[in-house]
Design an enzyme around this catalytic site. Structure first.
Site, PDB file in Angstrom:
ATOM      1  N   LYS A 136       0.829  -1.223   0.000  1.00  0.00           N
ATOM      2  CA  LYS A 136       0.000   0.000   0.000  1.00  0.00           C
ATOM      3  C   LYS A 136       0.850   1.255   0.000  1.00  0.00           C
ATOM      4  CE  LYS A 136      -2.348  -0.426   3.747  1.00  0.00           C
ATOM      5  NZ  LYS A 136      -1.901  -1.711   4.312  1.00  0.00           N
ATOM      6  N   ARG A 192      -8.980   1.927   9.375  1.00  0.00           N
ATOM      7  CA  ARG A 192      -8.504   0.572   9.624  1.00  0.00           C
ATOM      8  C   ARG A 192      -9.493  -0.235  10.446  1.00  0.00           C
ATOM      9  NH1 ARG A 192      -2.785   1.231   9.121  1.00  0.00           N
ATOM     10  NH2 ARG A 192      -1.589  -0.653   9.468  1.00  0.00           N
ATOM     11  N   ARG A 202      11.382  -5.673   3.904  1.00  0.00           N
ATOM     12  CA  ARG A 202      11.147  -4.243   3.642  1.00  0.00           C
ATOM     13  C   ARG A 202      12.146  -3.373   4.396  1.00  0.00           C
ATOM     14  NH1 ARG A 202       5.218  -1.866   4.286  1.00  0.00           N
ATOM     15  NH2 ARG A 202       5.466  -2.227   6.507  1.00  0.00           N
ATOM     16  N   ARG A 249      11.822  -1.318  10.010  1.00  0.00           N
ATOM     17  CA  ARG A 249      10.890  -0.811  11.011  1.00  0.00           C
ATOM     18  C   ARG A 249      10.733  -1.820  12.136  1.00  0.00           C
ATOM     19  NH1 ARG A 249       5.696   0.836   7.496  1.00  0.00           N
ATOM     20  NH2 ARG A 249       4.755  -0.389   9.160  1.00  0.00           N
ATOM     21  N   ARG A 278       0.393  -7.990  13.664  1.00  0.00           N
ATOM     22  CA  ARG A 278      -0.224  -7.062  12.704  1.00  0.00           C
ATOM     23  C   ARG A 278      -1.199  -7.787  11.776  1.00  0.00           C
ATOM     24  NH1 ARG A 278       4.802  -4.669  10.040  1.00  0.00           N
ATOM     25  NH2 ARG A 278       3.431  -3.487   8.699  1.00  0.00           N
TER      26      ARG A 278
HETATM   27  P1  ADP Z   1       1.356  -1.221   7.753  1.00  0.00           P
HETATM   28  O1  ADP Z   1       0.140  -1.027   6.900  1.00  0.00           O
HETATM   29  O2  ADP Z   1       2.536  -1.559   6.955  1.00  0.00           O
HETATM   30  O3  ADP Z   1       1.113  -2.126   8.930  1.00  0.00           O
HETATM   31  P2  ADP Z   1       1.283   1.539   8.737  1.00  0.00           P
HETATM   32  O4  ADP Z   1       2.432   2.399   8.461  1.00  0.00           O
HETATM   33  O5  ADP Z   1       0.009   1.873   8.041  1.00  0.00           O
HETATM   34  O6  ADP Z   1       1.801   0.078   8.484  1.00  0.00           O
HETATM   35  O7  ADP Z   1       0.968   1.538  10.320  1.00  0.00           O
HETATM   36  C1  ADP Z   1       1.941   1.185  11.265  1.00  0.00           C
HETATM   37  C2  ADP Z   1       1.284   1.025  12.629  1.00  0.00           C
HETATM   38  O8  ADP Z   1       0.716   2.287  13.044  1.00  0.00           O
HETATM   39  C3  ADP Z   1       0.127   0.037  12.699  1.00  0.00           C
HETATM   40  O9  ADP Z   1       0.571  -1.293  12.886  1.00  0.00           O
HETATM   41  C4  ADP Z   1      -0.645   0.562  13.903  1.00  0.00           C
HETATM   42  O10 ADP Z   1      -0.017   0.217  15.111  1.00  0.00           O
HETATM   43  C5  ADP Z   1      -0.514   2.080  13.736  1.00  0.00           C
HETATM   44  N1  ADP Z   1      -1.612   2.632  12.916  1.00  0.00           N
HETATM   45  C6  ADP Z   1      -1.474   3.300  11.743  1.00  0.00           C
HETATM   46  N2  ADP Z   1      -2.662   3.673  11.266  1.00  0.00           N
HETATM   47  C7  ADP Z   1      -3.583   3.230  12.151  1.00  0.00           C
HETATM   48  C8  ADP Z   1      -5.000   3.286  12.193  1.00  0.00           C
HETATM   49  N3  ADP Z   1      -5.717   3.879  11.239  1.00  0.00           N
HETATM   50  N4  ADP Z   1      -5.614   2.701  13.261  1.00  0.00           N
HETATM   51  C9  ADP Z   1      -4.930   2.107  14.243  1.00  0.00           C
HETATM   52  N5  ADP Z   1      -3.590   2.002  14.256  1.00  0.00           N
HETATM   53  C10 ADP Z   1      -2.915   2.556  13.216  1.00  0.00           C
END
Ligand code: ADP
Length: 313
Positions: free
Chosen positions: A89, A168, A207, A240, A251
């Protein structure tokens, strides 16, 4: 030129996103404070940074501004990207942002930007949010929504956006829907990237992210020209914390439990656009653009739009 910008502070001043007073004061506690920074740069100094308004949050005195903003568009693209972690994404959001001249709005990037600030510059609420993130768990809806609401000008007044990592959960999706309906703006589509589980795990563990410009690489599929160095800005590439194996499992479970139901939610609204996320980033982009191009030629709202989305799927 890469455009990652959110919206200008001038726009934000004209239509400040903050709601009632109780909300504004709560937000100050959620967002990592910009006050210590302002002490050094002076009240009237303007700092222009890539996606600054989104990453830092708007400043009351207009000192935080984005270095570039999308041009005027009669029909700005307003997209949500869905898909399990590791599906690509973030990479697609970067590529689509350039193609569609929109703002890349990633909630994960906001948390990571706050995490890079000094401990004393982080509010208690943000510190708690970062602990959830490090464990790979979802940050609670209330914290995420306050953070997004504070930045809602980036959604409402920006010349188009790509939402990456938000919403999310169903709660977040409902809040966004309500906000957009109130402001009479609609989504163009919800792109859902689909990929088998084993492929997802392989992608996540390989990654690497640039510590400076946040560009994404992969040790085998999208390696940088020089090992561990960003091709774009020369920054150091790192893994990360939540890309470590123990956090990856958490996750993926969180995705299945909380985020997968969004697929049905947006399907029911007639907005879902599934895309197979196999192949190189350019191949996935081409697949996405192909469907978006078909959409562009059709009505922007109502039943005809839904029919066109159905056909494009
Ligand atoms: P990825 O999609 O690769 O898991 P993101 O960069 O979108 O990573 O998000 C990293 C972390 O930030 C998530 O695992 C969560 O802990 C937090 N996070 C990000 N966006 C949200 C959201 N909309 N709701 C809840 N937690 C979030």
């Amino acid at each position: 030129m890469a455009i990652y910008a959110a919206t200008s502070a001038a726009t934000i001043r004209g239509r400040h996103p903050a709601g009632p007073v109780f909300f504004a004061s709560y937000v100050t506690t959620v967002t990592a404070s910009a006050a210590p920074l302002r002490k050094f740069i002076g009240m009237n100094t303007i700092t222009r940074k890539d996606r600054a308004v989104w990453l830092q949050g708007p400043s009351a005195d207009g000192s935080v501004q984005c270095s570039a903003v999308p041009g005027e568009h009669k029909h700005p693209w307003r997209l949500i990207l869905l898909g399990a972690p590791g599906v690509g994404k973030g990479t697609q959001a970067e590529l689509l942002t350039r193609r569609l001249d929109a703002c890349h709005l990633s909630t994960g990037d906001v948390f990571r930007a706050a995490g890079e600030r000094k401990d004393c510059d982080q509010s208690p609420a943000m510190k708690t949010a970062l602990e959830y993130m490090r464990r790979g768990e979802l940050v609670p809806d209330s914290t995420v929504w306050e953070m997004v609401r504070e930045r809602s000008a980036c959604i409402l007044d920006c010349g188009g956006f790509i939402l990456d990592g938000f919403p999310r959960t169903l709660g977040q999706a409902e809040s966004l829907k309500e906000l957009m309906e109130k402001e009479k703006i609609s989504l163009s589509a919800v792109v859902n990237y689909e990929l088998p589980l084993d492929e997802i795990v392989r992608r996540l563990s390989g990654r690497r992210t640039c510590e400076k410009c946040k560009s994404i690489f992969h040790v085998t599929e999208r390696p940088p020209k020089v090992e561990a160095v960003c091709d774009h800005c020369g920054g150091r590439l790192f893994q990360r914390e939540d890309d470590r194996p123990e956090a990856i499992t958490v996750r993926l479970e969180a995705y299945e439990r909380s985020t997968a139901p969004l697929i049905q939610f947006y399907k029911d609204l007639g907005l879902l656009m599934p895309i197979v996320a196999k192949g190189s980033p350019d191949e996935i982009l081409a697949r996405t653009m192909d469907k978006l191009d078909k959409l562009e030629a059709c009505p922007k709202d109502g039943d005809d739009r839904r029919t066109a989305l159905h056909r494009a799927s």
